[in-house]
Design an enzyme around this catalytic site. Structure first.
Site, mmCIF file in Angstrom:
data_model
loop_
_atom_site.group_PDB
_atom_site.id
_atom_site.type_symbol
_atom_site.label_atom_id
_atom_site.label_comp_id
_atom_site.label_asym_id
_atom_site.label_seq_id
_atom_site.Cartn_x
_atom_site.Cartn_y
_atom_site.Cartn_z
ATOM 1 C CD1 TRP A 10 -0.506 36.096 -34.079
ATOM 2 C CD2 TRP A 10 -1.075 37.612 -35.547
ATOM 3 N NE1 TRP A 10 -1.640 35.982 -34.546
ATOM 4 C CE2 TRP A 10 -2.134 37.043 -35.522
ATOM 5 C CE3 TRP A 10 -0.981 38.759 -36.469
ATOM 6 C CZ2 TRP A 10 -3.472 36.989 -36.019
ATOM 7 C CZ3 TRP A 10 -2.402 38.763 -37.278
ATOM 8 C CH2 TRP A 10 -3.584 38.132 -36.870
ATOM 9 C CG HIS A 64 2.811 30.714 -31.416
ATOM 10 N ND1 HIS A 64 2.505 30.422 -30.267
ATOM 11 C CD2 HIS A 64 2.711 32.256 -31.628
ATOM 12 C CE1 HIS A 64 1.642 31.493 -29.856
ATOM 13 N NE2 HIS A 64 1.716 32.305 -30.647
ATOM 14 C CG ASP A 95 5.138 24.471 -31.751
ATOM 15 O OD1 ASP A 95 4.223 25.068 -31.177
ATOM 16 O OD2 ASP A 95 5.944 23.706 -31.140
ATOM 17 N NE ARG A 128 -1.583 35.704 -20.380
ATOM 18 C CZ ARG A 128 -1.841 35.277 -21.778
ATOM 19 N NH1 ARG A 128 -1.219 35.614 -22.792
ATOM 20 N NH2 ARG A 128 -3.020 34.825 -22.148
ATOM 21 C CG ASP A 165 -0.062 33.393 -25.475
ATOM 22 O OD1 ASP A 165 -1.391 33.670 -25.176
ATOM 23 O OD2 ASP A 165 0.170 33.348 -26.710
ATOM 24 C CE LYS A 191 -4.183 23.945 -23.860
ATOM 25 N NZ LYS A 191 -5.358 23.445 -23.881
ATOM 26 C CG HIS A 192 -0.054 25.242 -27.015
ATOM 27 N ND1 HIS A 192 -0.710 24.279 -27.855
ATOM 28 C CD2 HIS A 192 -0.949 26.037 -26.607
ATOM 29 C CE1 HIS A 192 -2.116 24.258 -27.667
ATOM 30 N NE2 HIS A 192 -2.037 25.400 -27.017
ATOM 31 C CD GLU A 231 -3.473 31.409 -22.839
ATOM 32 O OE1 GLU A 231 -4.516 31.717 -23.246
ATOM 33 O OE2 GLU A 231 -2.572 31.292 -23.418
ATOM 34 N N GLY A 246 -9.717 23.989 -18.139
ATOM 35 C CA GLY A 246 -10.522 24.133 -16.936
ATOM 36 C C GLY A 246 -10.411 22.968 -15.925
#
Length: 624
Positions: A230, A269, A322, A351, A353, A356-357, A377, A381
């Site tokens: 956060w 975000h 966002d 890594r 986070d 895909k956003h 990330e 699937g």
């Protein structure tokens, strides 16, 4: 990290001067490092001193203070690994004929590189990124920076920790940490440092820690930000885990052990405690205006990529505000920030986070700016959705294979065929399966023992994680059999286990890492050889990874602990007829028959892992 000792040999016409030793960890970012601004007083025949150096690509440029006392010298620079193995000579020749100190400049192509992964070996690939650190006999300086290219990360085995839950600075194993409270429990960077022997004892060569930047301080509807996701200020640290000195000390200690540091980061975000309409953008840094963020909308349709990228995660307890990563100012700021972050804290890998956003074209320039291995990330699937992100990042977490692995081994008689199909599919869908992150558990998914308590099934799933394609990632606590389900139950404190090094899964994971590390040491083409299925049936999958003479054959089943004893005959192993191979988990020798078939003794649903006896000599595996 690439830990290298350089030494300067001074060869005289009359006599041989002593070797002057300097300890390095080199990078190739073209930064000049000044060691001495003037020569130091010396004793004896220590007449060569390093003044400055830089590594630019594969070219080492340096300046040396050289003192001549009436005979010519040729100065040759070698490198030596920490285990004492001499690497390639750097072609440096300095004839000296004056009778005083002179400053000589030189340049040479580094003919080799040394990678340390437990045992040292010489790697002819000079395209890797090095890190600099210097400890000279007469002066000391250091510059701590990144090392980890994708090629170097292939051979790593990663231990993932939730920093707050792994180890406390005070070493307490009785401090209460109720996961349902969702509060900080005191895990720290110093705590991790104190437990690196525990991690390294399982054969891990890298760790992945929680996000390090400052988070919102509020007690929200979901507790505190002990997990680190956060964000509030990307240029400040979350001091609940320790200060900058503590984080740098962790990186330094890892690098001294030849281990890598991976840090989790968030780009998508920032966070707020309260209703989305009340977000105070002025609290964020560096994006302290609403202009830097997408207008509010919740993600409601995961089949709509625009909705996924431009709307918000979270809810009105903790909305995840966002960031508008389409803005050029945001792109350039993030690229500048990640360079600084990596340099400041000696980070070797990232890594990332919620990849895909963020729109896909954001990632390639961001990775280029980072200059180190990145694994994203992409929580999906479907390989046709997940694999294309590898066009912009080095790797992604292997969710496409995660779901079939869970399905195959979470119960007796699970679906082996789905796993076999996905292994084959990924080879055609993903650019490079050997750079994917292979995992069974993490902070976002239930621990595998929450599905089953059957140790044989758990062992099979872990073996797949470590011995299939990709970079294995073991989540802290797997070695102790922690069994928490969904968040927050999968984020337990580890210290109540007492960090046992004799637990069943601790020793098991150590054995699997040991054989993988050994196969890499024998021939690192093991890493780029794509795992393939040589046999499968409704309850069994047998896989080969590694070229002939260095191949590991892994046989897995989902029969469970009550599985019967039988012999499985395998062809296509690549083992030579009449050769002897060892099943390394039971240390049992098996002779390949005259047709090249391998008779695999199966029992109790346990995995079997085979490797050529001839390559085990001197390894310590099975007392060889």
């Amino acid at each position: 990290m690439l830990l290298i000792n350089f030494f300067i040999a001074v060869l005289g016409v009359i006599s041989l001067s002593p070797i002057v030793v300097a300890r390095y960890i080199l990078r190739r970012d073209c930064t000049t490092v000044t060691v001495l601004s003037s020569p130091e007083s010396v004793t004896g025949s220590n007449h060569v001193q390093l003044a400055s150096y830089e590594m630019c690509g594969s070219t080492l440029s340096a300046s040396l203070y050289v003192y001549n006392d009436d005979y010519d010298k040729i100065v040759t620079l070698y490198y030596l690994t920490s285990s004492g193995t001499t690497g390639s000579t750097l072609a440096l020749i300095l004839p000296v004929w004056s009778n005083n100190w002179e400053l000589w400049t030189l340049s040479a192509i580094a003919a080799g590189a040394v990678e340390i992964t437990g045992a040292s070996y010489v790697d002819s690939d000079t395209s890797v990124t090095y890190t600099t650190s210097l400890d000279l006999p007469l002066t000391t300086t250091s510059a701590s920076v990144p090392t980890g290219t994708a090629a170097n990360w292939r051979g790593r085995s990663i231990y993932q920790v939730v920093t707050d839950r792994f180890a406390r600075t005070d070493g307490s194993i009785t401090y209460s940490c109720d996961v349902t409270d969702r509060v900080y429990c005191g895990g720290s960077y110093r705590g991790i440092i104190n437990m690196l022997d525990y991690i390294q004892g399982m054969g891990f060569t890298a760790i992945w820690i929680s996000p390090i930047v400052e988070n919102i301080p509020d007690d929200t509807g979901y507790g505190y930000a002990y997990h680190g996701y956060w964000m509030k200020d990307i240029f400040a640290l979350n001091t609940n885990f320790g200060g900058a000195d503590d984080l740098i000390a962790l990186a330094t200690e890892l690098h001294n052990r030849g281990m890598y540091l991976m840090v989790d980061i968030v780009v998508n975000h920032f966070a707020f405690s309260g209703n989305h309409a009340d977000v105070d953008y002025s609290e964020y840094f560096p994006y302290s205006s609403q202009d830097y963020f997408h207008s509010f909308c919740w993600i409601t349709d995961y089949s709509n990529q625009t909705n996924v990228e431009e709307c918000w995660l979270g809810d009105d307890s903790v909305p995840l505000v966002d960031v508008n990563t389409q803005l050029d100012t945001v792109k350039s700021e993030y690229q500048s920030w990640v360079k600084q972050l990596i340099a400041n804290y000696s980070i070797d890998g990232l890594r990332i986070d919620t990849v895909k956003h963020v729109q896909m074209d954001f990632w390639a320039p961001f990775q280029e700016a980072a200059g180190i291995y990145t694994v994203g990330e992409v929580f999906d699937g479907d390989p046709s959705y997940t694999c294309p992100y590898q066009e912009n990042l080095d790797g992604v977490l292997n969710y496409p294979v995660y779901y079939p692995v869970v399905s195959a081994f979470q119960r007796v008689g699970g679906s082996i065929s789905s796993l076999v199909d996905m292994i084959d599919t990924l080879k055609s869908e993903c650019i490079d399966t050997t750079l994917l992150g292979s995992f069974l558990e993490n902070q976002d998914n239930p621990r595998f023992p929450s599905y089953t308590s059957d140790e044989s099934l758990i062992k099979n799933a872990i073996a797949f994680t470590i011995l299939s394609d990709g970079i294995p990632i073991i989540y802290y606590g797997q070695e102790q059999g922690l069994n928490g389900g969904n968040d927050p139950y999968n984020r337990e404190a580890l210290w109540p286990t007492g960090y046992s090094t004799t637990s069943t899964f601790y020793e098991y994971i150590a054995s699997l890492n040991q054989i993988r590390n050994h196969a890499i040491y024998i021939d690192d083409t093991y890493l780029t050889y794509q795992n393939w299925v040589i046999y499968s049936d409704s309850t069994t999958i047998a896989m080969r990874k590694g070229f002939t003479g260095n191949q590991i054959i892994t046989v897995l089943s989902n029969l469970g602990s009550s599985g019967s004893s039988y012999t499985l005959t395998l062809s296509n192993t690549g083992y030579t007829a009449s050769s002897v191979v060892y099943e390394i988990l039971t240390c049992t020798a098996v002779t390949v028959d005259l047709s090249g078939n391998l008779a695999v003794p199966m029992s109790g649903g346990l995995p079997r892992v085979f490797y050529p006896e001839s390559q085990l000599v001197g390894s310590g595996i099975c007392s060889m």
